[in-house]
Design a protein around this motif. Structure first.
Motif, mmCIF file in Angstrom:
data_model
loop_
_atom_site.group_PDB
_atom_site.id
_atom_site.type_symbol
_atom_site.label_atom_id
_atom_site.label_comp_id
_atom_site.label_asym_id
_atom_site.label_seq_id
_atom_site.Cartn_x
_atom_site.Cartn_y
_atom_site.Cartn_z
ATOM 1 N N ASP A 32 0.846 -1.197 0.000
ATOM 2 C CA ASP A 32 0.000 0.000 0.000
ATOM 3 C C ASP A 32 0.876 1.239 0.000
ATOM 4 O O ASP A 32 1.873 1.318 0.725
ATOM 5 N N GLU A 33 0.481 2.201 -0.799
ATOM 6 C CA GLU A 33 1.197 3.482 -0.839
ATOM 7 C C GLU A 33 0.147 4.576 -0.941
ATOM 8 O O GLU A 33 -0.899 4.393 -1.557
ATOM 9 N N LYS A 34 0.436 5.704 -0.293
ATOM 10 C CA LYS A 34 -0.506 6.820 -0.352
ATOM 11 C C LYS A 34 0.257 8.127 -0.491
ATOM 12 O O LYS A 34 1.441 8.217 -0.183
ATOM 13 N N SER A 35 -0.460 9.135 -0.955
ATOM 14 C CA SER A 35 0.137 10.467 -1.051
ATOM 15 C C SER A 35 0.325 10.999 0.365
ATOM 16 O O SER A 35 -0.316 10.538 1.309
ATOM 17 N N THR A 36 1.194 11.971 0.498
ATOM 18 C CA THR A 36 1.497 12.503 1.829
ATOM 19 C C THR A 36 0.259 13.101 2.497
ATOM 20 O O THR A 36 0.145 13.072 3.719
ATOM 21 N N ASP A 37 -0.674 13.616 1.710
ATOM 22 C CA ASP A 37 -1.898 14.194 2.274
ATOM 23 C C ASP A 37 -3.065 13.210 2.285
ATOM 24 O O ASP A 37 -4.193 13.581 2.578
ATOM 25 N N ASP A 38 -2.781 11.961 1.934
ATOM 26 C CA ASP A 38 -3.761 10.869 1.987
ATOM 27 C C ASP A 38 -4.933 11.057 1.019
ATOM 28 O O ASP A 38 -6.006 10.500 1.222
ATOM 29 N N LEU A 39 -4.729 11.816 -0.050
ATOM 30 C CA LEU A 39 -5.799 12.025 -1.021
ATOM 31 C C LEU A 39 -5.841 10.927 -2.079
ATOM 32 O O LEU A 39 -6.841 10.770 -2.783
ATOM 33 N N LEU A 40 -4.740 10.184 -2.199
ATOM 34 C CA LEU A 40 -4.667 9.108 -3.175
ATOM 35 C C LEU A 40 -4.011 7.899 -2.525
ATOM 36 O O LEU A 40 -2.944 8.020 -1.911
ATOM 37 N N ASN A 41 -4.660 6.745 -2.635
ATOM 38 C CA ASN A 41 -4.118 5.491 -2.098
ATOM 39 C C ASN A 41 -4.064 4.462 -3.217
ATOM 40 O O ASN A 41 -5.036 4.304 -3.969
ATOM 41 N N VAL A 42 -2.941 3.758 -3.294
ATOM 42 C CA VAL A 42 -2.746 2.744 -4.329
ATOM 43 C C VAL A 42 -2.298 1.460 -3.650
ATOM 44 O O VAL A 42 -1.475 1.487 -2.727
ATOM 45 N N THR A 43 -2.824 0.338 -4.119
ATOM 46 C CA THR A 43 -2.389 -0.975 -3.646
ATOM 47 C C THR A 43 -1.923 -1.776 -4.853
ATOM 48 O O THR A 43 -2.641 -1.864 -5.864
ATOM 49 N N VAL A 44 -0.708 -2.319 -4.748
ATOM 50 C CA VAL A 44 -0.151 -3.180 -5.796
ATOM 51 C C VAL A 44 0.323 -4.470 -5.153
ATOM 52 O O VAL A 44 0.534 -4.535 -3.942
ATOM 53 N N THR A 45 0.500 -5.498 -5.973
ATOM 54 C CA THR A 45 1.081 -6.732 -5.469
ATOM 55 C C THR A 45 2.591 -6.623 -5.579
ATOM 56 O O THR A 45 3.119 -5.788 -6.320
ATOM 57 N N ALA A 46 3.296 -7.499 -4.859
ATOM 58 C CA ALA A 46 4.755 -7.504 -4.949
ATOM 59 C C ALA A 46 5.214 -7.916 -6.337
ATOM 60 O O ALA A 46 6.343 -7.632 -6.730
ATOM 61 N N SER A 47 4.332 -8.548 -7.112
ATOM 62 C CA SER A 47 4.671 -8.881 -8.492
ATOM 63 C C SER A 47 4.272 -7.746 -9.446
ATOM 64 O O SER A 47 4.239 -7.913 -10.650
ATOM 65 N N ARG A 48 3.976 -6.591 -8.867
ATOM 66 C CA ARG A 48 3.779 -5.337 -9.582
ATOM 67 C C ARG A 48 2.508 -5.261 -10.440
ATOM 68 O O ARG A 48 2.513 -4.776 -11.558
ATOM 69 N N THR A 49 1.410 -5.733 -9.866
ATOM 70 C CA THR A 49 0.101 -5.598 -10.497
ATOM 71 C C THR A 49 -0.728 -4.649 -9.642
ATOM 72 O O THR A 49 -0.823 -4.831 -8.425
ATOM 73 N N ILE A 50 -1.310 -3.645 -10.269
ATOM 74 C CA ILE A 50 -2.146 -2.693 -9.530
ATOM 75 C C ILE A 50 -3.442 -3.391 -9.145
ATOM 76 O O ILE A 50 -4.128 -3.963 -9.986
ATOM 77 N N LYS A 51 -3.762 -3.362 -7.853
ATOM 78 C CA LYS A 51 -4.972 -4.002 -7.346
ATOM 79 C C LYS A 51 -6.085 -2.991 -7.077
ATOM 80 O O LYS A 51 -7.247 -3.297 -7.275
#
Length: 107
Positions: A32-51
């Protein structure tokens, strides 16, 4: 000598199988990764697929800002995923390598 060679070949085959199993497991490891202001959150797999991608409504009003956020956050998530993937594969490969003098590639 042939016994050692057969043992090494068996170990390499076993390692190859473990690497394949690890690659499959990376499909289930989430980053999981998010912007510093928490306006955008992204989840990817360790095999680099956007979930998943979650976008705060306020970002929908500024296309350029949204594009910038997407690029930054997705790239950060993919970098973390790649690091996890490479570390896991290297650990399995190092563990399974036969001890051949002069072949210390995974220090």
């Amino acid at each position: 000598m042939f016994g050692d060679m057969m043992g090494m070949m068996g170990k390499l085959k076993e390692t190859q199988q473990k690497v394949e199993e690890t690659k499959k497991r990376m499909d289930t490891v989430l980053v999981d990764e998010k912007s510093t202001d928490d306006l955008l959150n992204v989840t990817v797999t360790a095999s680099r697929t956007i979930k998943s991608v979650h976008i705060n409504d306020s970002l929908l009003e500024d296309k350029e800002q949204l594009e910038d956020y997407l690029i930054l956050v997705i790239n950060k998530a993919l970098e973390k995923a790649e690091s996890i993937y490479e570390n896991e594969i290297a650990a399995v490969a190092k563990d399974g390598m036969p001890n051949i003098p002069g072949m210390d590639m995974f220090k």
